[in-house]
Structures are given as C-alpha cells and as structure tokens.
Design an enzyme around this catalytic site. Sequence first.
Site, PDB file in Angstrom:
ATOM      1  N   LYS A   1      93.005  31.069  -5.115  1.00  0.00           N
ATOM      2  CA  LYS A   1      92.634  30.830  -6.505  1.00  0.00           C
ATOM      3  C   LYS A   1      92.225  29.228  -6.458  1.00  0.00           C
ATOM      4  O   LYS A   1      93.229  28.573  -6.414  1.00  0.00           O
ATOM      5  CB  LYS A   1      93.647  31.110  -7.526  1.00  0.00           C
ATOM      6  CG  LYS A   1      93.783  32.695  -7.674  1.00  0.00           C
ATOM      7  CD  LYS A   1      94.909  32.917  -8.370  1.00  0.00           C
ATOM      8  CE  LYS A   1      95.236  34.583  -8.479  1.00  0.00           C
ATOM      9  NZ  LYS A   1      96.549  34.890  -9.271  1.00  0.00           N
TER      10      LYS A   1
ATOM     11  N   ASP B   1      99.577  44.177  -8.363  1.00  0.00           N
ATOM     12  CA  ASP B   1     100.246  42.674  -8.182  1.00  0.00           C
ATOM     13  C   ASP B   1     101.306  42.446  -9.169  1.00  0.00           C
ATOM     14  O   ASP B   1     101.321  43.114 -10.216  1.00  0.00           O
ATOM     15  CB  ASP B   1      98.842  41.858  -8.910  1.00  0.00           C
ATOM     16  CG  ASP B   1      99.387  40.214  -8.971  1.00  0.00           C
ATOM     17  OD1 ASP B   1     100.226  39.885  -8.266  1.00  0.00           O
ATOM     18  OD2 ASP B   1      98.595  39.579  -9.801  1.00  0.00           O
TER      19      ASP B   1
ATOM     20  N   ASP C   1     100.045  35.123  -2.784  1.00  0.00           N
ATOM     21  CA  ASP C   1      99.391  34.499  -3.820  1.00  0.00           C
ATOM     22  C   ASP C   1     100.240  33.457  -4.308  1.00  0.00           C
ATOM     23  O   ASP C   1      99.830  32.267  -4.158  1.00  0.00           O
ATOM     24  CB  ASP C   1      99.293  35.560  -4.981  1.00  0.00           C
ATOM     25  CG  ASP C   1      98.395  35.128  -6.192  1.00  0.00           C
ATOM     26  OD1 ASP C   1      98.095  33.873  -6.232  1.00  0.00           O
ATOM     27  OD2 ASP C   1      98.060  35.765  -7.160  1.00  0.00           O
TER      28      ASP C   1
ATOM     29  N   GLU D   1     100.322  42.228  -4.157  1.00  0.00           N
ATOM     30  CA  GLU D   1     100.605  40.840  -4.527  1.00  0.00           C
ATOM     31  C   GLU D   1     101.735  40.266  -4.737  1.00  0.00           C
ATOM     32  O   GLU D   1     102.380  40.860  -5.712  1.00  0.00           O
ATOM     33  CB  GLU D   1      99.203  40.179  -5.244  1.00  0.00           C
ATOM     34  CG  GLU D   1      98.018  40.629  -4.798  1.00  0.00           C
ATOM     35  CD  GLU D   1      96.913  40.198  -5.958  1.00  0.00           C
ATOM     36  OE1 GLU D   1      97.050  39.021  -6.561  1.00  0.00           O
ATOM     37  OE2 GLU D   1      95.618  40.714  -6.061  1.00  0.00           O
TER      38      GLU D   1
ATOM     39  N   LYS E   1      98.622  45.501 -12.698  1.00  0.00           N
ATOM     40  CA  LYS E   1      99.639  44.729 -12.638  1.00  0.00           C
ATOM     41  C   LYS E   1     100.993  45.377 -12.901  1.00  0.00           C
ATOM     42  O   LYS E   1     100.862  46.342 -13.585  1.00  0.00           O
ATOM     43  CB  LYS E   1      99.557  43.817 -13.987  1.00  0.00           C
ATOM     44  CG  LYS E   1      98.243  42.733 -14.012  1.00  0.00           C
ATOM     45  CD  LYS E   1      98.725  41.685 -13.066  1.00  0.00           C
ATOM     46  CE  LYS E   1      97.593  40.516 -13.518  1.00  0.00           C
ATOM     47  NZ  LYS E   1      97.945  39.181 -12.713  1.00  0.00           N
TER      48      LYS E   1
END
Length: 364
Positions: A272, A194, A245, A220, A164
Amino acid sequence: MSLRAVFTKHTLDFKFEAGTSRGVLTHKDSYFVKIFDSDNPSAYGLGECSPLKGLSIDDRPDFDLQLLSICENFNTLDLEVYPWNLNIILDQVLDKSFPSIVFGFETAMLDLMNGGKRVVFNNGFAKADRTININGLVWMGNKDFMLKQIDEKLEAGYNTIKMKVGAIDFNKECDILAYIRDRYDESKITLRVDANGAFSVHEVLDKLQRLAKYNLHSIEQPIRQGNEDVMAELCQNTPIPIALDEELIGIREYTDKYKLLKKIMPQYIILKPTLLGGFQQCREWIENANRLKIGWWMTSALESNIGLNAITQFTAEFNNPLPQGLGTGQLYHNNINSPLEINHGKIFHNPDKIWDLDILEFLV
C-alpha cells in the site's frame, strides 16, 4: 523558475458504514498536493496524502500543520524535478516519518513530469490499452449486509472475493464463507480473507485450520504486527497462505525489508504505497520479495480516485497476474470524477471520460 507546492483538504463520505476490525468508517480526510513550476502554474501535478486513521504512522492530530510546514520548506528550495533527481528529493527533502506525504509528493512530481495530465506512469493502463484484474471487497457488518455485498460482487462478475473477518462472531463469518463455497468451488471463485491482525496468538492456528476447509487463497495479517517470531512460525505451519500487510508499515531501509521477509518468509506481501511511503519504497519491497520467491499484490488504502489512479498505473508497471486490491474508488458519495471504471472484476481507464477536479479548491 522553481517548484511550488500547495495543498487542500477534502473529506470523503462513505456510501455505507464500512466495518473493519479497527472500527466503523463513515468518512475519511484526504489532503491533495498540487505541485507546479512558478513560471507555468497552469500545468501542475496532483498527488494525494491520505493517512489511514489508527493505522498510518503519520496519523496524527497536527497532520495538516506538518503538511503545511513541509510545503513551505519545499517552496524555499528552488527545486526542479527530473527523472534523475526525483528519488534524491524524496530521500533528502521530504520527511520519511510521513509516508503518505512522500507518496503524495512523489505522485504529484511524476504527474508534473508527464505533463500534468494525471499520467503518473505512461504505460498501457494510462493509455487505455490494458486492464487489471481486481478482487471484490466485502466489508464487515451483520450477516445479512455481508451476504448482500457478496451477491452484488458475484452478480457484477468478480471471480475473486476478499472478505474482512475478525469483527463479528467467528462462527457467522464461517457461515458466510460456507455460503459462497456451497454455490461456487475454488475453480469458480477465489476467496481471500483479511483479519487486520484481529486474531490472538493463542487462537490463530485453530482459526486458520477452521478457515482452511473453505479453500481460501490467502489470509492477510492474521495476528497483530510486531509478533515476528510467532508470525514466522505461523507462516511455516499455516494451512492457508499468509500475506503480510500491517507488518510492513514503518520499515524504510532496504536491508531491514530483506531481514523481515527472510525471517518471517510469508507466502505473500500486500503493498500500500500510502502506508509504506510511495512507489520507490514499494519497488524495494517487490525486489526483496522476488529475491525470496514471495508473492505480492498491490492494494489501495481508501484513497480517492487521485491516489487510486496513481497506484493502478504503478501496478501496471509490473506483469503481475494476481488480482489486485484496487476497487475502492466506488466507496464514496463525493469521490473525484475520473476516467477509472470497473467492469466484470477489472479496472481500466476509459478515454471517453475526463477528470473533474472542481471539487478541489487550492489557495495559491
């Protein structure tokens, strides 16, 4: 003989403060839907409705009341479920503005049709004949905390690390990436990052150019969703492959999915099911991505092992060699004990383990 649905709430407690660009997570509420035939309540399917705070379109203070209303309406319809009418129920009975509820109901009905044994898709993964490669997730925090996580993931045998970025100082994040690259080149360790939309449109290209020297697999959602023109231009000029995303959330119609992907033409998309409205919605994204030669991978969205099990079995329906984002089952003190295991960067079903659902208390 008709289907009935009941639900219960369970709060999952993180083992550590999980940092994202949207804030720090210490716990997460999940709702579990149990669907059974009124003539045989001992056999039931189980699904998880688990909206992400601040991100899911159905993250709202009256979520439990809305779920109760949906269950009550479902219970008045004298429904039966079969493979041929499942999508009709999902499309015409359930409210699409609650994607996590659609996902939970879809999972529970598939489970019920397979005998109520937490088998959502009866494939090689569910039968313990197949493993799936996954990435190791490194959460945001101070530099020492992030370096500790990286060392733990590498020692555990992961060859794909996802980090992240976007919350701490960018220079420190680059230092952490340099720490990995100084020890392992891209032939040994694949690096993903991400940003969760954290970069501004004015700085994003400069940051991508700085990140590119670390030979990243992808980034992402570098900028906030909703900036389609900017994102399309960015995907054309980026030095790092971009994966959409959050950009996919809230887009439900098949044709709208195609239009978005054709306009932006990202290198990848991230799927997701909890955020997108279940497996049928994901199938539509995959079909459109395949038409446009866009890569994809599946990621869990902090569900418990109930939701993770369903998503992992769904992932095994496809022959996708990319490492998937399915390692979140180890995040919680009080997760639901399951046959899911992770070893050397692979997730698999251990047939010697059983489900322990005693932590869930349903009121029938």
